[in-house]
Scaffold this motif. Structure first.
Motif, PDB file in Angstrom:
ATOM      1  N   UNK A 113       0.831  -1.206   0.000  1.00 18.56           N
ATOM      2  CA  UNK A 113       0.000   0.000   0.000  1.00 18.56           C
ATOM      3  C   UNK A 113       0.867   1.258   0.000  1.00 18.56           C
ATOM      4  N   UNK A 114       1.929   1.251   0.826  1.00 17.26           N
ATOM      5  CA  UNK A 114       2.842   2.391   0.863  1.00 17.26           C
ATOM      6  C   UNK A 114       3.512   2.598  -0.497  1.00 17.26           C
ATOM      7  N   UNK A 115       3.887   1.503  -1.145  1.00 18.67           N
ATOM      8  CA  UNK A 115       4.520   1.606  -2.467  1.00 18.67           C
ATOM      9  C   UNK A 115       3.559   2.201  -3.485  1.00 18.67           C
ATOM     10  N   UNK A 116       2.295   1.790  -3.433  1.00 23.00           N
ATOM     11  CA  UNK A 116       1.299   2.318  -4.367  1.00 23.00           C
ATOM     12  C   UNK A 116       1.065   3.802  -4.136  1.00 23.00           C
ATOM     13  N   UNK A 117       1.055   4.207  -2.880  1.00 22.92           N
ATOM     14  CA  UNK A 117       0.854   5.626  -2.578  1.00 22.92           C
ATOM     15  C   UNK A 117       1.975   6.475  -3.155  1.00 22.92           C
ATOM     16  N   UNK A 118       3.205   5.995  -3.022  1.00 23.72           N
ATOM     17  CA  UNK A 118       4.344   6.739  -3.568  1.00 23.72           C
ATOM     18  C   UNK A 118       4.298   6.751  -5.090  1.00 23.72           C
ATOM     19  N   UNK A 119       3.948   5.609  -5.674  1.00 22.06           N
ATOM     20  CA  UNK A 119       3.901   5.510  -7.139  1.00 22.06           C
ATOM     21  C   UNK A 119       2.803   6.385  -7.736  1.00 22.06           C
ATOM     22  N   UNK A 120       1.662   6.464  -7.041  1.00 16.90           N
ATOM     23  CA  UNK A 120       0.515   7.162  -7.609  1.00 16.90           C
ATOM     24  C   UNK A 120       0.496   8.649  -7.291  1.00 16.90           C
ATOM     25  N   UNK A 121       0.824   9.010  -6.024  1.00 17.24           N
ATOM     26  CA  UNK A 121       0.641  10.395  -5.609  1.00 17.24           C
ATOM     27  C   UNK A 121       1.877  11.045  -5.022  1.00 17.24           C
ATOM     28  N   UNK A 122       2.954  10.321  -4.865  1.00 14.67           N
ATOM     29  CA  UNK A 122       4.117  10.882  -4.197  1.00 14.67           C
ATOM     30  C   UNK A 122       4.036  10.636  -2.705  1.00 14.67           C
TER      31      UNK A 122
ATOM     32  N   UNK B  67       4.436   9.461   6.806  1.00 14.70           N
ATOM     33  CA  UNK B  67       3.451  10.414   6.260  1.00 14.70           C
ATOM     34  C   UNK B  67       2.350  10.743   7.265  1.00 14.70           C
ATOM     35  N   UNK B  68       2.201   9.937   8.332  1.00 15.78           N
ATOM     36  CA  UNK B  68       1.179  10.192   9.343  1.00 15.78           C
ATOM     37  C   UNK B  68       1.757  10.835  10.603  1.00 15.78           C
ATOM     38  N   UNK B  69       2.930  11.418  10.463  1.00 18.17           N
ATOM     39  CA  UNK B  69       3.571  12.047  11.620  1.00 18.17           C
ATOM     40  C   UNK B  69       2.918  13.402  11.856  1.00 18.17           C
ATOM     41  N   UNK B  70       2.024  13.428  12.850  1.00 14.56           N
ATOM     42  CA  UNK B  70       1.137  14.568  13.057  1.00 14.56           C
ATOM     43  C   UNK B  70       1.889  15.868  13.308  1.00 14.56           C
TER      44      UNK B  70
END
Length: 577
Positions: free
Chosen positions: A137-146, A368-371
């Motif tokens: 999922x993390x890989x897809x997020x980077x591939x799709x949206x950065x 990416x979720x580091x508030x």
């Protein structure tokens, strides 16, 4: 066997069991609490009690509320259960799978255990599949949206895992670790009620898995939900309640719980850090600084929670100490989100906001979720007058945690900068609902009410009154209450607030235009009330100043002399020019 010795034995067994199931963060937490238990002086030399010297300095000086501890009855007296290990069935395969797991080859680990039926093997196989799905999922997020962008990527393993773990639970063939994983999967899928039920089953069966407690805590968004949980009595429940109270912004209750736990875990760095966190929320910065200095002496390579310490140093403008902290974490591990945030705060205090943003974005690439990084980056964009970017950062923060009052407050500030007070007011209201005891938030909302577009002065007065009752250290509320009362022709109220503000300034030995304004109004007000003796006192003090207020005071004294025969303890004709 003493209570402390019993807890030591329980934690030692739990550490082995948690490590054996690759729940390393829970094992680490348990190990820290094990070392945090006060040691027997007869058995340990001074070198083994290195925390003892500084331990007393981090204790609170007073207790605000008395918090009842969890009763010692129930399962708190039992030893850690010896779970079924299934060594005869899958021992060799399990060792191979665990080796793959430790090398982050999750799918290989799951594949090795595909035919194993032991509870330990089933858990590790499902856990490996869950982490493989998260990794993809993390890989897809980077591939799709950065790395910082939004994405609809999901963990594709959740459906199969939910089906399998649900069946195992119905059949009664799942262990407490499997229940923890099932609750984790349900939470990810949005089935919060069932997730709470399953996680309660897990911690009641095996209370030493801190990961299960923290997952359960994330689902307790209100005190009513927390109180509705059917939890067994156990000393781990006190850790859970202390953490839950903190997240629910019940900071005094949380402090009480941690102070009780310190009776056994006297040298726990975790408890010290949590006490600092609660006191940080209560804005007791001096005590927070003492605790973190102690933590760094005991554990010089600690990075957890040090970003909070950097926030305190930033607020106090301790430039050299913050510089030293940034240098320390950089040498320890510069690729930790906390390290990047500390360095970002350092550059922000130097006024290098562009460089600060670079480090906050680096923290978000690592997590990416580091508030904190989203919120602090929003603050930097506000300083740079880049309000669209600030709004985006704050919105990402509230998406991660809707209870983050700082992000809502930041959104209010951003919209106020854009000349949109109605939007700003909406976000300020959100922030004060979440943090009703912070005077800064009430003052910000009051100033929003005062804007030319709103001119809702009665509401502004209500907000300033709340701020004055919330330890307004910057002393803004009283002065503004006096000015607004004067503007609304409420002379008696204005005199009351000017007098209180004057008393505060005298107590703090402050000078400035606010003091002169208060003296001038009070002199005029008491003259109009024919209370000449009090008016003379304020006029006399104004004679010490140079400028138009001095001439005004002389004029008032002359007027009072005419109004009252024989008045004047001062010779008006011989007033200094």
């Amino acid at each position: 066997m003493s209570s402390k010795e019993s807890r030591r034995n329980e934690l030692r067994t739990a550490i082995r069991q948690l490590s054996d199931r690759c729940l390393y963060s829970a094992a680490k937490w348990a190990a820290e609490q094990l070392v945090g238990i006060e040691q027997d002086p007869a058995k340990f030399t001074p070198s083994h009690t290195r925390f003892q010297l500084g331990s007393s300095s981090i204790r609170r000086r007073f207790r605000t509320t008395e918090i009842a501890s969890t009763p010692t009855a129930g399962v708190s007296s039992v030893s850690t259960p010896v779970l079924e290990e299934d060594e005869a069935i899958d021992g060799d395969f399990y060792l191979l799978a665990k080796s793959y797991f430790d090398c982050r080859e999750y799918r290989r680990a799951a594949h090795v255990l595909r035919d194993q039926t032991g509870k330990k093997a089933v858990f590790l196989r499902c856990y490996a599949l869950y982490l493989a799905g998260e990794k993809r999922k993390e890989e897809e997020m980077i591939e799709l949206e950065g790395p910082l962008g939004k994405s609809d990527a999901v963990n594709h393993e959740l459906v199969c895992l939910e089906r399998e773990l649900s069946t195992l639970r119905k059949n009664g063939t799942v262990d407490p670790f499997g229940l923890y994983l099932y609750g984790l999967v349900l939470n990810k899928k949005g089935s919060e009620n069932l997730a709470r039920t399953v996680l309660v089953e897990s911690v009641n069966s095996y209370p030493w898995n801190w990961n299960a407690w923290t997952e359960l805590q994330s689902l307790c968004t209100t005190i009513d939900i927390l109180n509705s949980l059917n939890l067994n009595y156990h000393w781990m429940k006190d850790f859970f309640l202390a953490n839950a109270y903190q997240e629910l912004r019940m900071h005094n209750e949380s402090l009480g719980k941690y102070e009780y736990l310190q009776g056994t875990f006297s040298f726990s760095n975790y408890i010290q850090a949590q006490i600092a966190k609660a006191q940080y929320s209560l804005r007791e910065f001096e005590q927070v600084e003492v605790i973190f200095e102690e933590l760094l002496r005991n554990d010089p390579y600690r990075i957890e929670d040090m970003d909070m310490y950097s926030n305190v140093l930033y607020a106090k403008e301790c430039f050299s100490t913050l510089s030293h902290l940034a240098h320390r974490v950089f040498l320890t591990d510069k690729y930790r989100p906390e390290s990047c945030c500390i360095i970002g705060n350092y550059y922000s205090l130097k006024g290098q906001h562009e460089k600060s943003v670079v480090y906050f974005r680096r923290a978000l690439k690592l997590n990416k979720n580091y508030l904190s990084a989203w919120t602090l980056m929003g603050h930097e964009y506000v300083e740079m007058k880049n309000t669209p970017a600030a709004v985006d950062a704050y919105r990402r923060a509230v998406d991660i945690n809707p209870c983050d009052y700082r992000a809502w407050y930041g959104l209010g500030q951003a919209y106020e900068m854009m000349g949109m007070p109605y939007y700003a007011l909406h976000y300020f209201r959100k922030s004060v609902f979440l943090q009703p005891n912070d005077s800064r938030l009430w003052i910000a909302m009051a100033q929003c009410y005062e804007t030319d577009q709103l001119q809702m002065l009665e509401d502004a007065i209500k907000c300033y009154k709340r701020a004055a009752n919330c330890n307004d250290t910057e002393a803004i509320a009283l002065h503004q209450l006096a000015k607004l009362s004067k503007e609304l022709k409420r002379s008696e109220e204005a005199a009351f607030y000017y007098k209180k503000d004057l008393e505060r300034m005298e107590a703090e030995d402050r000078e400035g235009p606010n003091l002169v304004e208060a003296l001038l109004f009070l002199a005029t007000y008491y003259k109009s009330q024919k209370r000449f003796e009090e008016a003379e006192i304020y006029c006399t003090r104004l004679l010490d100043y140079t400028g138009p207020e001095k001439e005004t005071a002389k004029s008032l004294l002359r007027g009072m002399r005419k109004a009252q025969s024989g008045f004047s303890s001062i010779d008006i004709e011989h007033l200094p020019p």
